[in-house]
Design a protein around this motif. Structure first.
Motif, PDB file in Angstrom:
ATOM      1  N   ILE A 184       0.917  -1.139  -0.232  1.00 53.65           N
ATOM      2  CA  ILE A 184      -0.075  -0.212  -0.017  1.00 53.65           C
ATOM      3  C   ILE A 184       0.909   1.038  -0.026  1.00 53.65           C
ATOM      4  O   ILE A 184       0.585   2.072  -0.740  1.00 53.65           O
ATOM      5  CB  ILE A 184      -1.032   0.058   1.281  1.00 53.65           C
ATOM      6  CG1 ILE A 184      -2.257  -1.141   1.059  1.00 53.65           C
ATOM      7  CG2 ILE A 184      -1.606   1.491   1.300  1.00 53.65           C
ATOM      8  CD1 ILE A 184      -2.998  -0.737   0.147  1.00 53.65           C
ATOM      9  N   GLU A 185       1.867   1.329   0.971  1.00 52.47           N
ATOM     10  CA  GLU A 185       2.831   2.268   0.832  1.00 52.47           C
ATOM     11  C   GLU A 185       3.520   2.740  -0.355  1.00 52.47           C
ATOM     12  O   GLU A 185       3.597   3.857  -0.986  1.00 52.47           O
ATOM     13  CB  GLU A 185       4.115   2.104   1.927  1.00 52.47           C
ATOM     14  CG  GLU A 185       3.183   2.145   3.173  1.00 52.47           C
ATOM     15  CD  GLU A 185       2.803   3.475   3.913  1.00 52.47           C
ATOM     16  OE1 GLU A 185       2.485   4.595   3.169  1.00 52.47           O
ATOM     17  OE2 GLU A 185       2.738   3.725   5.096  1.00 52.47           O
ATOM     18  N   ASP A 240      -3.185   6.097 -13.556  1.00 54.46           N
ATOM     19  CA  ASP A 240      -2.094   5.363 -14.397  1.00 54.46           C
ATOM     20  C   ASP A 240      -1.601   4.577 -13.455  1.00 54.46           C
ATOM     21  O   ASP A 240      -0.613   3.600 -13.917  1.00 54.46           O
ATOM     22  CB  ASP A 240      -1.198   6.372 -15.134  1.00 54.46           C
ATOM     23  CG  ASP A 240      -1.662   6.876 -16.216  1.00 54.46           C
ATOM     24  OD1 ASP A 240      -3.113   6.665 -16.674  1.00 54.46           O
ATOM     25  OD2 ASP A 240      -1.553   8.217 -16.546  1.00 54.46           O
ATOM     26  N   ALA A 241      -1.415   4.691 -12.273  1.00 50.25           N
ATOM     27  CA  ALA A 241      -0.706   3.860 -11.120  1.00 50.25           C
ATOM     28  C   ALA A 241      -1.414   2.324 -11.084  1.00 50.25           C
ATOM     29  O   ALA A 241      -0.683   1.529 -10.366  1.00 50.25           O
ATOM     30  CB  ALA A 241      -0.597   4.293  -9.673  1.00 50.25           C
ATOM     31  N   VAL A 242      -2.408   2.143 -11.603  1.00 54.27           N
ATOM     32  CA  VAL A 242      -3.319   0.969 -11.346  1.00 54.27           C
ATOM     33  C   VAL A 242      -2.798   0.050 -12.453  1.00 54.27           C
ATOM     34  O   VAL A 242      -3.158   0.333 -13.673  1.00 54.27           O
ATOM     35  CB  VAL A 242      -4.739   1.321 -11.404  1.00 54.27           C
ATOM     36  CG1 VAL A 242      -5.426  -0.179 -11.293  1.00 54.27           C
ATOM     37  CG2 VAL A 242      -5.057   1.977 -10.243  1.00 54.27           C
ATOM     38  N   LEU A 252      -5.478  -3.636  -3.713  1.00 51.61           N
ATOM     39  CA  LEU A 252      -6.562  -3.045  -3.450  1.00 51.61           C
ATOM     40  C   LEU A 252      -7.625  -4.025  -2.747  1.00 51.61           C
ATOM     41  O   LEU A 252      -8.365  -3.809  -1.784  1.00 51.61           O
ATOM     42  CB  LEU A 252      -7.091  -2.001  -4.402  1.00 51.61           C
ATOM     43  CG  LEU A 252      -6.297  -0.948  -4.944  1.00 51.61           C
ATOM     44  CD1 LEU A 252      -6.875  -0.106  -5.916  1.00 51.61           C
ATOM     45  CD2 LEU A 252      -5.857   0.033  -3.636  1.00 51.61           C
ATOM     46  N   ASP A 253      -7.672  -4.975  -3.393  1.00 50.73           N
ATOM     47  CA  ASP A 253      -8.965  -6.231  -3.468  1.00 50.73           C
ATOM     48  C   ASP A 253      -8.534  -6.751  -2.097  1.00 50.73           C
ATOM     49  O   ASP A 253      -9.210  -6.782  -0.997  1.00 50.73           O
ATOM     50  CB  ASP A 253      -8.831  -6.986  -4.331  1.00 50.73           C
ATOM     51  CG  ASP A 253      -9.725  -6.472  -5.456  1.00 50.73           C
ATOM     52  OD1 ASP A 253     -10.508  -5.424  -5.311  1.00 50.73           O
ATOM     53  OD2 ASP A 253      -9.535  -7.042  -6.587  1.00 50.73           O
ATOM     54  N   LYS A 291      -5.500   4.233   6.348  1.00 55.28           N
ATOM     55  CA  LYS A 291      -6.158   5.345   5.698  1.00 55.28           C
ATOM     56  C   LYS A 291      -5.863   5.753   4.551  1.00 55.28           C
ATOM     57  O   LYS A 291      -6.543   5.984   3.446  1.00 55.28           O
ATOM     58  CB  LYS A 291      -6.213   6.528   6.681  1.00 55.28           C
ATOM     59  CG  LYS A 291      -6.857   6.551   7.811  1.00 55.28           C
ATOM     60  CD  LYS A 291      -6.871   7.918   8.460  1.00 55.28           C
ATOM     61  CE  LYS A 291      -7.714   8.129   9.719  1.00 55.28           C
ATOM     62  NZ  LYS A 291      -7.799   9.408  10.215  1.00 55.28           N
ATOM     63  N   ARG A 292      -4.255   5.510   4.179  1.00 61.98           N
ATOM     64  CA  ARG A 292      -3.791   5.695   2.718  1.00 61.98           C
ATOM     65  C   ARG A 292      -4.527   4.628   1.644  1.00 61.98           C
ATOM     66  O   ARG A 292      -4.733   4.908   0.660  1.00 61.98           O
ATOM     67  CB  ARG A 292      -2.432   5.643   2.625  1.00 61.98           C
ATOM     68  CG  ARG A 292      -1.583   6.909   3.361  1.00 61.98           C
ATOM     69  CD  ARG A 292      -0.169   6.838   3.174  1.00 61.98           C
ATOM     70  NE  ARG A 292       0.535   8.086   3.881  1.00 61.98           N
ATOM     71  CZ  ARG A 292       1.065   7.864   4.762  1.00 61.98           C
ATOM     72  NH1 ARG A 292       1.104   6.572   5.411  1.00 61.98           N
ATOM     73  NH2 ARG A 292       1.715   8.963   5.656  1.00 61.98           N
ATOM     74  N   GLY A 293      -4.801   3.425   2.052  1.00 62.99           N
ATOM     75  CA  GLY A 293      -5.061   2.448   1.421  1.00 62.99           C
ATOM     76  C   GLY A 293      -6.700   2.853   1.154  1.00 62.99           C
ATOM     77  O   GLY A 293      -7.035   2.288  -0.088  1.00 62.99           O
ATOM     78  N   ILE A 294      -7.371   3.204   1.878  1.00 59.78           N
ATOM     79  CA  ILE A 294      -8.805   3.557   1.793  1.00 59.78           C
ATOM     80  C   ILE A 294      -8.761   4.499   0.754  1.00 59.78           C
ATOM     81  O   ILE A 294      -9.519   4.564  -0.484  1.00 59.78           O
ATOM     82  CB  ILE A 294      -9.425   4.363   2.934  1.00 59.78           C
ATOM     83  CG1 ILE A 294      -9.599   3.019   3.996  1.00 59.78           C
ATOM     84  CG2 ILE A 294     -10.953   4.502   2.668  1.00 59.78           C
ATOM     85  CD1 ILE A 294     -10.066   3.224   5.498  1.00 59.78           C
TER      86      ILE A 294
END
Length: 280
Positions: free
Chosen positions: A7-8, A21-23, A31-32, A64-67
């Motif tokens: 995540i970081e 574009d990062a995905v 993310l899942d 929180k960053r992941g959300i």
């Protein structure tokens, strides 16, 4: 690599790219997996590291960053719930795992967003809503017309009266969310916002607003505190004189809301236990 490091790393790429574009396929899997971790309770936006009180909780900023990544890196899609079409980046959470833990949600309007956790033997009455990142502990009641905001942390055997709002605190990521510790009972129409912390076994009267901007007059310790209601208290709203009373426009004086906290009485606890017996 751990989910936290994934995540970081994804967060850094997202900040650098400032867009979707990062995905890629790997990012989508991250993310899942992150949402699944929230739903199983393996990861939380905040965790208790001490006995009780605000200092006993630690914010997990990476969660929180992941959300935020799930909002920033997913496309809005057309979805449907209860025959109503809506548009969002996330679907509602599957509830197939709840029954095996004795948790129930009544029909016609109990909405649980992906990334929310509900423990064992919880009750969600309709209509009610639990947002992403929220953690609802074992045996907790979310009553009709209640909202549990993003990242809010509700302990075990908490009772939210009807039409209660538990606010969400997603940004800034370092800010603590609303925390309701074990055994708290909130009367109907209460509002808890802006990262306010309610200590364990406290009973709060109906229509009480708990926010860091409103003082808590703790008559047990003879202190005025902000942002925190100590454990084992009975609390309710009263009005105290405001400094604006000196202004010429307020001939009869001006008053502001405050919260008064008393030592919880045994008969209050007995009433709470009787309420518990009605749910069994």
């Amino acid at each position: 690599m751990t989910l936290e490091s994934d995540i970081e790393n994804l967060w850094q790429r997202y900040q650098d790219d400032t867009g979707t574009d990062a995905v890629g396929s790997a990012a989508q899997s991250t993310l899942d997996a992150f949402l699944e971790g929230l739903e199983t309770g393996e990861i939380r936006a905040a965790e208790q590291i001490g006995d009780s009180g605000p200092d006993a909780w630690e914010v997990n900023e990476w969660v929180k960053r992941g959300i935020l990544l799930n909002f920033g890196l997913r496309e809005t899609e057309a979805r449907e719930y209860g025959g109503v079409s809506y548009y969002d980046v996330l679907p509602l959470r599957s509830t197939t795992d709840l029954g095996g833990r004795g948790t129930r949600n009544t029909p016609d309007g109990t909405a649980i967003r992906r990334g929310a956790y509900l423990g064992s033997d919880c009750i969600m009455m309709s209509p009610s809503f639990v947002n992403i990142g929220a953690h609802v502990g074992d045996g907790t009641l979310v009553d009709s017309c209640d909202t549990v905001g993003s990242c809010a942390q509700l302990g075990e055997n908490v009772k939210l009266g009807a039409n209660t709002l538990i606010g969400g605190v997603l940004e800034p990521v370092e800010d603590a969310p609303v925390i309701i510790e074990d055994g708290v009972s909130l009367g109907a129409g209460c509002r808890v916002t802006s990262g306010f912390h309610v200590g364990e076994n406290t009973v709060v009267g109906e229509n009480t607003l708990l926010t860091p901007r409103i003082p808590v007059y703790d008559l047990v310790t003879d202190e005025v505190v902000y942002g925190h209601l100590p454990a084992n208290r009975r609390a309710f709203t009263r009005y105290v004189e405001s400094s604006l009373s000196d202004h010429d426009l307020f001939e009869s004086g001006a008053y502001k809301p405050a919260v008064v906290a008393l030592d919880i009485a045994e008969d209050t606890l007995d009433n709470t236990r009787r309420e518990e017996a009605l749910r069994e």
